[in-house]
Design an enzyme around this catalytic site. Sequence first.
Site, short mmCIF file in Angstrom:
data_model
loop_
_atom_site.label_atom_id
_atom_site.label_comp_id
_atom_site.label_asym_id
_atom_site.label_seq_id
_atom_site.Cartn_x
_atom_site.Cartn_y
_atom_site.Cartn_z
N ASP A 223 -20.14 -11.67 -13.41
CA ASP A 223 -19.68 -11.68 -12.03
C ASP A 223 -20.38 -12.78 -11.22
O ASP A 223 -21.44 -13.27 -11.62
CB ASP A 223 -19.95 -10.32 -11.37
CG ASP A 223 -19.09 -9.21 -11.96
OD1 ASP A 223 -18.02 -9.53 -12.51
OD2 ASP A 223 -19.49 -8.04 -11.86
N ARG A 224 -19.80 -13.11 -10.11
CA ARG A 224 -20.31 -14.20 -9.27
C ARG A 224 -21.78 -14.03 -8.94
O ARG A 224 -22.56 -14.97 -9.02
CB ARG A 224 -19.49 -14.29 -7.98
CG ARG A 224 -19.99 -15.41 -7.07
CD ARG A 224 -19.26 -15.45 -5.77
NE ARG A 224 -19.63 -14.25 -5.03
CZ ARG A 224 -19.01 -13.82 -3.96
NH1 ARG A 224 -17.99 -14.48 -3.48
NH2 ARG A 224 -19.39 -12.73 -3.35
#
Length: 187
Positions: A136-137
């Site tokens: 994820d970011r």
Amino acid sequence: MIKLKWNVNEEHAGLLLRDYLMNVVGISKRLLTAVKFEEGKLLVNDQEVNVRYTLKENDQIEVVFPAEKRSELLVAEDIPIDIVYEDVALLVLNKKANIVTLPSRLHPCHTLANGVIYYYDQQQITYTVHVVTRLDRDTSGLLLIAKNRYIHSILFRDQHQHTINRKYQAIVTGLLQEKKRYNILSY
């Protein structure tokens, strides 16, 4: 184009080429379909055959994988990537937090994948990005990228069979309310 070869041993004589490629070599059904319909080739002893060919001992199989097309979403951008390991099949990157892994409608640019495409272009690597272990970011850590569809299909299968393991470690300040749900190391 990627070309791979295998020699048939006595144990696999009598198998259909399709079964050998899918069950012994690990080519996914989807990739085999791409070889058949996207200008790839299946050769046995230098002769083009179909997937119903019955293998004989000492047959030499060659699979010519079709050229890969890059997604229109992937745009080469000079974004620094931290390569931890690289060989002809794999890239392992140290992904920093706050960078998106793959482009999307909401995040079309400044992605790690766009940085990888830029790197590939600089190295004259004609593949596209095949992320095996997406992060994820906001997550940092090691990211595994296969350099072609064949390696991706093997790693994808291995991941679903739990032979590729991922471990996450979090650094937390304060106290967690439900310690029993977590494997917590105290220092």
